[in-house]
Design a protein around this motif. Structure first.
Motif, PDB file in Angstrom:
ATOM      1  N   ASP A 112       0.799  -1.231   0.000  1.00  0.00           N
ATOM      2  CA  ASP A 112       0.000   0.000   0.000  1.00  0.00           C
ATOM      3  C   ASP A 112       0.832   1.281   0.000  1.00  0.00           C
ATOM      4  O   ASP A 112       0.487   2.224  -0.715  1.00  0.00           O
ATOM      5  CB  ASP A 112      -0.991  -0.011   1.172  1.00  0.00           C
ATOM      6  CG  ASP A 112      -2.187  -0.907   0.854  1.00  0.00           C
ATOM      7  OD1 ASP A 112      -2.454  -1.129  -0.352  1.00  0.00           O
ATOM      8  OD2 ASP A 112      -2.826  -1.382   1.794  1.00  0.00           O
ATOM      9  N   GLN A 129       0.137   4.138  -2.710  1.00  0.00           N
ATOM     10  CA  GLN A 129      -0.319   5.463  -2.259  1.00  0.00           C
ATOM     11  C   GLN A 129       0.647   6.563  -2.684  1.00  0.00           C
ATOM     12  O   GLN A 129       0.235   7.649  -3.100  1.00  0.00           O
ATOM     13  CB  GLN A 129      -0.457   5.495  -0.731  1.00  0.00           C
ATOM     14  CG  GLN A 129      -1.685   4.766  -0.225  1.00  0.00           C
ATOM     15  CD  GLN A 129      -1.637   4.574   1.295  1.00  0.00           C
ATOM     16  OE1 GLN A 129      -0.867   5.245   1.983  1.00  0.00           O
ATOM     17  NE2 GLN A 129      -2.443   3.654   1.794  1.00  0.00           N
ATOM     18  N   ARG A 169      -0.040   9.848  -4.953  1.00  0.00           N
ATOM     19  CA  ARG A 169       0.224  11.202  -4.448  1.00  0.00           C
ATOM     20  C   ARG A 169       1.144  11.982  -5.382  1.00  0.00           C
ATOM     21  O   ARG A 169       0.943  13.171  -5.649  1.00  0.00           O
ATOM     22  CB  ARG A 169       0.884  11.141  -3.064  1.00  0.00           C
ATOM     23  CG  ARG A 169      -0.074  11.040  -1.900  1.00  0.00           C
ATOM     24  CD  ARG A 169      -1.054  12.211  -1.817  1.00  0.00           C
ATOM     25  NE  ARG A 169      -0.462  13.474  -1.385  1.00  0.00           N
ATOM     26  CZ  ARG A 169      -0.138  13.768  -0.146  1.00  0.00           C
ATOM     27  NH1 ARG A 169      -0.342  12.890   0.820  1.00  0.00           N
ATOM     28  NH2 ARG A 169       0.388  14.933   0.159  1.00  0.00           N
ATOM     29  N   LEU A 187       5.744   9.473   1.997  1.00  0.00           N
ATOM     30  CA  LEU A 187       4.376   9.917   2.295  1.00  0.00           C
ATOM     31  C   LEU A 187       4.365  10.872   3.486  1.00  0.00           C
ATOM     32  O   LEU A 187       3.633  11.877   3.480  1.00  0.00           O
ATOM     33  CB  LEU A 187       3.470   8.706   2.566  1.00  0.00           C
ATOM     34  CG  LEU A 187       3.046   7.930   1.307  1.00  0.00           C
ATOM     35  CD1 LEU A 187       2.462   6.568   1.694  1.00  0.00           C
ATOM     36  CD2 LEU A 187       2.038   8.737   0.484  1.00  0.00           C
TER      37      LEU A 187
END
Ligand code: PLP
Length: 410
Positions: free
Chosen positions: A91, A95, A99, A302
């Motif tokens: 994940d 992700q 982004r 992230l």
């Protein structure tokens, strides 16, 4: 060198030099400082001396040292699921790719490739360019794209390239910022134009107004890709997510961008983001990286992107730049003429003191920066450098400069 440090420090410098040279290859200069700890934009050496860190691991530590958002997300991810390779999906990688596409603002043709460093991102972009069926590349002189053989072939600096020839061809290098030279070099055989929006290692030189737009137009006319190396200038450093979005440089829409440095906030990660036909060039089996996009690095990235958003760090980059541009020359006893660059990718332009001398005086006064060229000091601090840390940095710059003008060092 050691005469400007206290005698305790010079003993430790000698010990460090001895230890370093007995185990390390000689490709880097021997460091004079051994760092043991960092917090925010402050680091401490093995003597307990603190420094304000204005170079941040060469534009890498976007959130400074030991930011809890990075240490928490990396710790949580590593204790949940660490490396699995690209045989499996995770994940954080998915992700992060989403982004990155979102902050480019590109359409849903956009795709991401992950690797581990800036050189690897440019290697991937180089291979993508070859898959257009064309082989000719056009780059800028004094550019920097990395040290692997492919990235080095694109790095037009004789001192770095010459010992390693023959390098992968066919590469034409043109003067940076010269639109006519670029137009003359690009042909119907050119696979890609590769440029830094702001030359970083080359001395913190922003592209002149209109140059990137001209590169876009020239690429379109010849069917070449426009690849922008945002390894140093990307991820908020210039005050926009990417330098090519900056009003003073374009804005332009490249086909491909390469990223690394600030993306992982200190954890190694690189990425290539492409859209349109460029996004489809890497087909099954054409390229890969065992570590690329691993969940630990992706979770660090992230955390960086989230913090830039939540702390308003894009706006802050311009604000902090203005402070340095206004206050540094005024407080430098004439050592600093002006500050160039964009956002938090800056260089202090020196009047007539050599940058190596200034760099040494800065270290002695407790500031870490980088003598990027003989007449300029590069500063690329953490995007979240605090007001108090900036105050401290400017005070120490002032001390270093007045010591230089009083002949107390060098
Ligand atoms: C640092 C840098 C690279 C190389 O990155 P590495 O992670 O050292 O391989 C490439 N391009 C630019 C613009 C850089 O500043």
């Amino acid at each position: 060198m050691s005469q400007i440090f206290s005698s305790g420090q010079s003993t430790s410098i000698d010990a460090l030099r001895e230890q370093w040279t007995s185990v390390m290859m000689s490709n880097y200069g021997t460091p004079s400082i051994r760092l043991v700890r960092g917090s925010g934009s402050r680091v401490w050496d093995d003597q307990g001396v603190d420094y304000i860190d204005l170079i941040a691991g060469i534009a890498v530590n976007a959130l400074g040292h030991a930011d809890p958002r990075i240490t928490d997300s990396v710790t949580r991810q590593l204790s949940t699921l660490g490396h699995v390779s690209n045989l499996f999906a995770t994940d954080p990688g998915l992700q992060l790719a989403a982004r990155l596409i979102a902050i480019t603002g590109w359409d849903d043709s956009a795709r991401v490739f992950f690797c581990n460093s800036g050189a690897e991102a440019n290697e991937a972009a180089f291979k993508m360019a070859r898959l257009t069926g064309r082989t000719h590349m056009v780059v800028a002189q004094s550019g920097f794209h990395g040290r692997t053989m492919g990235a080095l072939a694109l790095t037009s600096q004789p001192a770095k390239q010459d010992p390693f020839r023959p390098l992968p061809g066919e590469v034409t290098a043109v003067p940076f910022g010269d639109e006519a030279a670029l137009r003359a070099a690009v042909t119907q055989e050119t696979a890609a134009i590769l440029l830094e929006p702001v030359q970083g290692e080359g001395g913190v030189i922003p592209a002149p107004a209109g140059y990137l737009a001209a590169a876009r137009e020239i690429a379109d006319q010849s069917g070449a890709l426009l690849i922008l190396d945002e390894v140093q200038s990307g991820i908020g450093r210039t005050g926009t997510w990417f330098a090519h979005q900056h009003a003073s440089l374009g804005p332009v829409v490249p086909d491909v961008i390469t990223l690394a440095k600030g993306l992982g906030g200190g954890i190694p990660i690189g990425a290539v983001v492409a859209h349109g036909r460029a996004a489809a060039l890497l087909g099954a089996g054409s390229h890969g990286s065992t570590f690329g996009g691993n969940p630990v690095s992706a979770s660090a990235a992230l955390a960086v992107l989230n913090a830039i958003d939540s702390d308003g760090l894009l706006e802050r980059a311009s604000f902090v730049h203005e402070r340095f541009a206004r206050e540094l020359p005024a407080r430098s006893s004439g050592v600093v003429r002006s500050v160039r660059g964009l956002g938090l990718l800056m260089a202090a332009e020196l009047n007539d003191v050599p940058s190596a001398t200034v760099d040494l005086a800065l270290k002695q006064a407790g500031v870490l920066a980088n003598a990027v060229s003989p007449d300029a000091i590069r500063m690329a601090p953490a995007l979240n450098i605090s007001d108090a840390e900036i105050d401290d940095a400017l005070d120490r710059w002032e001390i270093a400069c007045s010591a230089l003008q009083n002949g107390e060092s060098a």
